[in-house]
Write an enzyme that holds these catalytic residues in place. Structure first.
Site, PDB file in Angstrom:
ATOM      1  N   LYS A  62      34.139  46.798  42.850  1.00 13.27           N
ATOM      2  CA  LYS A  62      34.755  45.666  42.147  1.00 13.27           C
ATOM      3  C   LYS A  62      34.138  45.383  40.785  1.00 13.27           C
ATOM      4  O   LYS A  62      34.704  44.627  40.003  1.00 13.27           O
ATOM      5  CB  LYS A  62      34.698  44.430  43.035  1.00 13.27           C
ATOM      6  CG  LYS A  62      35.687  44.505  44.166  1.00 13.27           C
ATOM      7  CD  LYS A  62      37.077  44.528  43.590  1.00 13.27           C
ATOM      8  CE  LYS A  62      38.134  44.706  44.651  1.00 13.27           C
ATOM      9  NZ  LYS A  62      39.478  44.670  44.074  1.00 13.27           N
ATOM     10  N   SER A 279      34.687  49.203  55.073  1.00  8.22           N
ATOM     11  CA  SER A 279      35.917  49.743  54.466  1.00  8.22           C
ATOM     12  C   SER A 279      35.741  51.224  54.114  1.00  8.22           C
ATOM     13  O   SER A 279      36.726  51.960  54.031  1.00  8.22           O
ATOM     14  CB  SER A 279      36.337  48.931  53.241  1.00  8.22           C
ATOM     15  OG  SER A 279      35.433  49.080  52.181  1.00  8.22           O
TER      16      SER A 279
HETATM   17  C1  LIG Z   1      34.609  46.246  50.706  1.00  6.54           C
HETATM   18  C2  LIG Z   1      35.919  46.496  50.034  1.00  6.54           C
HETATM   19  N1  LIG Z   1      36.567  47.620  50.294  1.00  6.54           N
HETATM   20  C3  LIG Z   1      37.752  47.894  49.726  1.00  6.54           C
HETATM   21  C4  LIG Z   1      38.363  47.024  48.866  1.00  6.54           C
HETATM   22  C5  LIG Z   1      39.712  47.356  48.316  1.00  6.54           C
HETATM   23  O1  LIG Z   1      39.764  47.607  46.949  1.00  6.54           O
HETATM   24  P1  LIG Z   1      41.056  47.223  46.115  1.00  6.54           P
HETATM   25  O2  LIG Z   1      41.070  45.728  45.962  1.00  6.54           O
HETATM   26  O3  LIG Z   1      40.869  47.918  44.812  1.00  6.54           O
HETATM   27  O4  LIG Z   1      42.253  47.674  46.860  1.00  6.54           O
HETATM   28  C6  LIG Z   1      37.720  45.831  48.567  1.00  6.54           C
HETATM   29  C7  LIG Z   1      38.378  44.886  47.704  1.00  6.54           C
HETATM   30  O5  LIG Z   1      38.138  43.726  47.633  1.00  6.54           O
HETATM   31  C8  LIG Z   1      36.460  45.559  49.159  1.00  6.54           C
HETATM   32  O6  LIG Z   1      35.799  44.412  48.901  1.00  6.54           O
END
Ligand SMILES: Cc1ncc(COP(=O)(O)O)c(C=O)c1O
Length: 325
Positions: A62, A279
């Site tokens: 981010k 994630s």
């Molecule tokens: C830990 C984590 N993984 C994945 C994502 C997903 O990324 P994106 O918002 O670019 O889809 C986020 C987004 O907030 C996140 O905080």
């Protein structure tokens, strides 16, 4: 003036050739590492690489959109001295905004669900940001709604980057993440897999890679239902769909369950020496599903952050259970 100095690209470094003028120049250029053991039946002709976004200075993917959205706000005059940066965030964006705001000298206020991890709350506070908690039962949508109300009451006080609808979010990935992956794989990437929250990562990176080679497959990993333990990710069918998310640009979307994603996080820690967040496990689960169908290829999976950010969450419960994974 302070903002301009911090944002400047290094031209003639005053300290030495390897020093950068501020933390902001450390955003991006994250490493790509090969996943060599957690391959589960993937053919030898298939290479699997992880892009480690936890190496950004704010600790997650981010940092890229946060910096780009704030740069854009400054360039367009929507962010000027005296204004406060305000946004709703499930955590990592808040940390990134707080980091960039601190480096630039702008105050930051963040609306986040009350149940985000203790580490996230503390990190944001450490960067000097103010946190407003929304109802944990309403998830990230509750934070979005509360943030809208705060903004409506005093619009002149705030600059709201609005990561869900700001094209600068996906643009950050189009301009940085995509080109980095292309360079790091020397143009060999055949598949790009990322988990979706705002969709900024998959949209921007996917667009860049497809421009370089339209045959590259862009695949999203999505929680398989609304109630999941994959912090930062969104189940689109049951959520407010972000304005920057265009599902028709994806080649495929794969639903992932929480428990197998956690199990992969534990294995990646123990077998690859990489401690990542949940994630990343979700994205790897989807990447392995794709990889197992191939005879050859170069898959890049994006790992959004590191695991030490989740030591107080349910992720750690399975990890530390006696005789556990
Ligand atoms: C830990 C984590 N993984 C994945 C994502 C997903 O990324 P994106 O918002 O670019 O889809 C986020 C987004 O907030 C996140 O905080």
């Amino acid at each position: 003036m302070l903002a301009r100095a911090a944002l400047a690209r290094p031209t003639s470094p005053s300290v030495g050739p390897l020093a950068v003028p501020s933390a902001l120049q450390l955003v991006g250029n994250t490493p790509l590492v090969e996943i060599v053991k957690v391959r589960d039946g993937v053919m030898p002709g298939v290479r699997l690489y992880a892009k480690l976004e936890g190496f950004n200075p704010g600790g997650s993917v981010k940092d890229r959109p946060a910096l780009k959205m704030i740069e854009d706000g400054l360039a367009t005059g929507r962010l000027v001295p005296g204004k406060t940066i305000l946004d709703s965030t499930s955590g990592n964006t808040g940390i990134a905004l707080a980091m960039v705001g601190a480096a630039l000298g702008y105050p930051v206020e963040l609306v986040m669900p009350g149940n985000v991890s203790a580490e996230r709350k503390k990190i944001v506070a450490a960067f000097g940001a103010k946190v407003i908690y929304s109802d944990p039962l309403e998830g990230s949508d509750g934070a979005i709604r509360l943030c809208r109300r705060i903004l409506a009451e005093a619009p002149e006080r705030y600059f709201k980057p609005d990561q869900y609808n700001n094209p600068a979010n996906s643009l950050a990935h189009y301009e940085t993440t995509g080109p980095e992956i292309w360079r790091q794989t020397e143009g060999r990437v055949t598949h790009f897999v990322a988990a979706i929250g705002t969709g900024g990562t998959i949209m921007g990176t996917g667009r860049y890679l497809k421009e370089r080679n339209p045959a590259i497959q862009v695949i999203a990993a999505e929680p398989e239902d609304a109630f999941h333990g994959l912090e930062g990710l969104k189940h689109m069918a049951s959520s407010i769909v972000p304005g920057i998310f265009h599902e028709e640009e994806l080649d495929r979307k794969i639903g992932v369950a929480t428990d197998p994603a956690y199990d992969l996080v534990y294995r990646v820690g123990r077998e690859e020496g990489l401690l990542v967040g949940q994630s990343s496990g979700a994205a790897l689960l989807a990447a392995l599903e794709v990889a197992r169908t191939l005879r050859e290829g170069t898959l890049v999976v994006l790992f959004p952050d590191l695991g030490d950010r989740y030591l107080s969450t349910t992720l750690w419960l399975g990890w530390s259970k006696p005789g556990g994974p």
